[in-house]
Design a protein around this motif. Structure first.
Motif, PDB file in Angstrom:
ATOM      1  N   ASP A  39     -37.660 -11.648 -52.086  1.00 22.98           N
ATOM      2  CA  ASP A  39     -37.051 -11.345 -53.259  1.00 22.98           C
ATOM      3  C   ASP A  39     -36.743  -9.627 -53.128  1.00 22.98           C
ATOM      4  N   LEU A  40     -37.106  -9.100 -52.193  1.00 25.27           N
ATOM      5  CA  LEU A  40     -36.767  -7.651 -52.120  1.00 25.27           C
ATOM      6  C   LEU A  40     -35.765  -7.307 -51.333  1.00 25.27           C
ATOM      7  N   PHE A  41     -35.324  -8.301 -50.332  1.00 26.63           N
ATOM      8  CA  PHE A  41     -34.102  -7.930 -49.349  1.00 26.63           C
ATOM      9  C   PHE A  41     -33.006  -7.289 -49.962  1.00 26.63           C
ATOM     10  N   GLU A  42     -32.296  -7.745 -50.855  1.00 27.87           N
ATOM     11  CA  GLU A  42     -31.162  -6.967 -51.260  1.00 27.87           C
ATOM     12  C   GLU A  42     -31.389  -5.781 -51.732  1.00 27.87           C
ATOM     13  N   GLU A  43     -32.493  -5.560 -52.444  1.00 33.90           N
ATOM     14  CA  GLU A  43     -32.902  -3.895 -52.872  1.00 33.90           C
ATOM     15  C   GLU A  43     -33.194  -3.075 -51.506  1.00 33.90           C
ATOM     16  N   ASP A  44     -33.635  -3.663 -50.479  1.00 34.08           N
ATOM     17  CA  ASP A  44     -34.107  -3.124 -49.334  1.00 34.08           C
ATOM     18  C   ASP A  44     -32.728  -2.581 -48.526  1.00 34.08           C
ATOM     19  N   PHE A  45     -31.953  -3.806 -48.642  1.00 38.33           N
ATOM     20  CA  PHE A  45     -30.545  -3.735 -47.816  1.00 38.33           C
ATOM     21  C   PHE A  45     -29.687  -2.557 -48.518  1.00 38.33           C
ATOM     22  N   ALA A  46     -29.702  -2.647 -49.698  1.00 38.20           N
ATOM     23  CA  ALA A  46     -28.943  -1.437 -50.456  1.00 38.20           C
ATOM     24  C   ALA A  46     -29.408  -0.003 -50.066  1.00 38.20           C
ATOM     25  N   GLN A  47     -30.632  -0.067 -50.041  1.00 41.28           N
ATOM     26  CA  GLN A  47     -31.381   1.259 -49.699  1.00 41.28           C
ATOM     27  C   GLN A  47     -31.122   1.723 -48.374  1.00 41.28           C
ATOM     28  N   TRP A  48     -31.284   0.858 -47.321  1.00 38.32           N
ATOM     29  CA  TRP A  48     -31.067   1.046 -45.776  1.00 38.32           C
ATOM     30  C   TRP A  48     -29.302   1.109 -45.543  1.00 38.32           C
ATOM     31  N   TYR A  49     -28.578   0.699 -46.415  1.00 33.13           N
ATOM     32  CA  TYR A  49     -26.910   0.986 -46.390  1.00 33.13           C
ATOM     33  C   TYR A  49     -26.658   2.343 -47.008  1.00 33.13           C
ATOM     34  N   ALA A  50     -27.022   2.740 -47.739  1.00 30.66           N
ATOM     35  CA  ALA A  50     -27.025   3.918 -48.235  1.00 30.66           C
ATOM     36  C   ALA A  50     -27.641   5.135 -47.519  1.00 30.66           C
ATOM     37  N   ALA A  51     -28.713   5.226 -46.826  1.00 26.71           N
ATOM     38  CA  ALA A  51     -29.182   6.093 -46.012  1.00 26.71           C
ATOM     39  C   ALA A  51     -28.177   5.873 -44.641  1.00 26.71           C
ATOM     40  N   GLU A  52     -27.918   4.751 -44.063  1.00 27.98           N
ATOM     41  CA  GLU A  52     -27.048   4.962 -43.143  1.00 27.98           C
ATOM     42  C   GLU A  52     -25.504   5.032 -43.124  1.00 27.98           C
ATOM     43  N   ALA A  53     -25.050   4.944 -44.513  1.00 24.72           N
ATOM     44  CA  ALA A  53     -23.588   5.184 -44.328  1.00 24.72           C
ATOM     45  C   ALA A  53     -22.962   6.519 -43.999  1.00 24.72           C
ATOM     46  N   PRO A  54     -23.870   7.563 -43.742  1.00 20.29           N
ATOM     47  CA  PRO A  54     -23.079   8.870 -43.203  1.00 20.29           C
ATOM     48  C   PRO A  54     -22.661   8.666 -41.777  1.00 20.29           C
ATOM     49  N   ARG A  55     -23.630   8.204 -41.097  1.00 21.03           N
ATOM     50  CA  ARG A  55     -23.288   7.618 -39.536  1.00 21.03           C
ATOM     51  C   ARG A  55     -22.810   6.475 -39.100  1.00 21.03           C
ATOM     52  N   ARG A  56     -22.767   5.723 -39.888  1.00 22.43           N
ATOM     53  CA  ARG A  56     -22.357   4.159 -39.754  1.00 22.43           C
ATOM     54  C   ARG A  56     -20.906   3.736 -40.622  1.00 22.43           C
ATOM     55  N   THR A  57     -20.075   3.224 -39.610  1.00 21.48           N
ATOM     56  CA  THR A  57     -19.101   2.564 -40.093  1.00 21.48           C
ATOM     57  C   THR A  57     -18.996   1.121 -39.955  1.00 21.48           C
ATOM     58  N   THR A  58     -18.865   0.502 -41.233  1.00 23.30           N
ATOM     59  CA  THR A  58     -19.085  -1.200 -41.321  1.00 23.30           C
ATOM     60  C   THR A  58     -17.909  -1.677 -41.661  1.00 23.30           C
ATOM     61  N   PHE A  59     -17.195  -2.602 -40.978  1.00 27.00           N
ATOM     62  CA  PHE A  59     -16.114  -3.260 -41.378  1.00 27.00           C
ATOM     63  C   PHE A  59     -16.420  -4.646 -41.871  1.00 27.00           C
ATOM     64  N   VAL A  60     -15.632  -5.211 -42.839  1.00 26.12           N
ATOM     65  CA  VAL A  60     -15.971  -6.661 -43.198  1.00 26.12           C
ATOM     66  C   VAL A  60     -14.557  -7.265 -43.265  1.00 26.12           C
ATOM     67  N   ALA A  61     -14.605  -8.451 -42.924  1.00 23.22           N
ATOM     68  CA  ALA A  61     -13.547  -9.449 -42.869  1.00 23.22           C
ATOM     69  C   ALA A  61     -13.568 -10.410 -44.029  1.00 23.22           C
ATOM     70  N   GLU A  62     -12.479 -10.275 -44.970  1.00 24.60           N
ATOM     71  CA  GLU A  62     -12.437 -11.040 -46.102  1.00 24.60           C
ATOM     72  C   GLU A  62     -11.137 -12.046 -46.151  1.00 24.60           C
ATOM     73  N   LEU A  63     -11.515 -13.180 -46.857  1.00 23.66           N
ATOM     74  CA  LEU A  63     -10.711 -14.359 -47.017  1.00 23.66           C
ATOM     75  C   LEU A  63     -10.626 -14.552 -48.506  1.00 23.66           C
ATOM     76  N   ASP A  64      -9.656 -14.233 -49.184  1.00 22.65           N
ATOM     77  CA  ASP A  64      -9.349 -14.649 -50.823  1.00 22.65           C
ATOM     78  C   ASP A  64     -10.507 -13.665 -51.358  1.00 22.65           C
ATOM     79  N   GLY A  65     -10.823 -12.572 -51.123  1.00 20.91           N
ATOM     80  CA  GLY A  65     -11.840 -11.576 -51.631  1.00 20.91           C
ATOM     81  C   GLY A  65     -13.259 -11.908 -51.333  1.00 20.91           C
ATOM     82  N   GLU A  66     -13.504 -12.998 -50.526  1.00 26.05           N
ATOM     83  CA  GLU A  66     -14.731 -13.102 -50.089  1.00 26.05           C
ATOM     84  C   GLU A  66     -15.181 -12.489 -48.921  1.00 26.05           C
TER      85      GLU A  66
END
Length: 156
Positions: A39-66
């Protein structure tokens, strides 16, 4: 291979944390072979993502906005050397495309975006730790054994 639909690739930002967490959960559950209660994964992920953002570039593939795939590069600055321009290297990780969208060139398009980004950032190299299943994919893209690196695996 041509696709009957258009997939877009873009760099993510803090607004994408939920979509990336969803993809990460899908990857984890695929690896485990069953749903994972956390149940805490999404919150933990958001915290990790915010901390890593300055040195990590993430690319996403989207199809019709998904979000249907992702890949990221963690950048590591090399120690300066006299008479040499600054440089860095990148670690490629968290490459994943949802099962229903595989074998349509989406992973290759994500990888092309990551490689172009690493070149633009003047990276000396990109390294990764591929799964056995992904080795042929990376070899087709020009990756080979990293004979210049050593690793000391620590107990976790």
């Amino acid at each position: 291979m041509t696709s009957p639909y258009t997939v877009s690739i873009r760099q993510t930002d803090e607004r994408d944390a939920t979509a990336l967490a969803t993809l990460r959960r899908a990857w984890s559950e695929e690896q485990a072979g069953h749903p994972i209660e956390d149940d805490l994964f999404e919150e933990d992920f958001a915290q990790w993502y915010a901390a890593e953002a300055p040195r990590r570039t993430t690319f996403v593939a989207e199809l019709d906005g998904e979000a249907i795939g992702m890949m990221n590069l963690a950048l590591f600055e090399r120690m300066p050397k006299p008479g040499r321009p600054a440089s860095r290297w990148a670690y490629l990780g968290n490459a994943f495309v949802l099962t229903a969208h595989r074998n349509r060139g989406i992973g290759t398009t994500l990888l092309d975006a990551a490689i172009a980004h690493a070149r633009d950032r003047r990276c000396a190299r990109i390294v990764l730790s591929p799964s056995d299943r992904s080795v042929p994919f990376y070899r087709r893209a020009g990756f080979g054994p990293a004979t210049m690196l050593l690793a000391h695996v620590l107990d976790s």
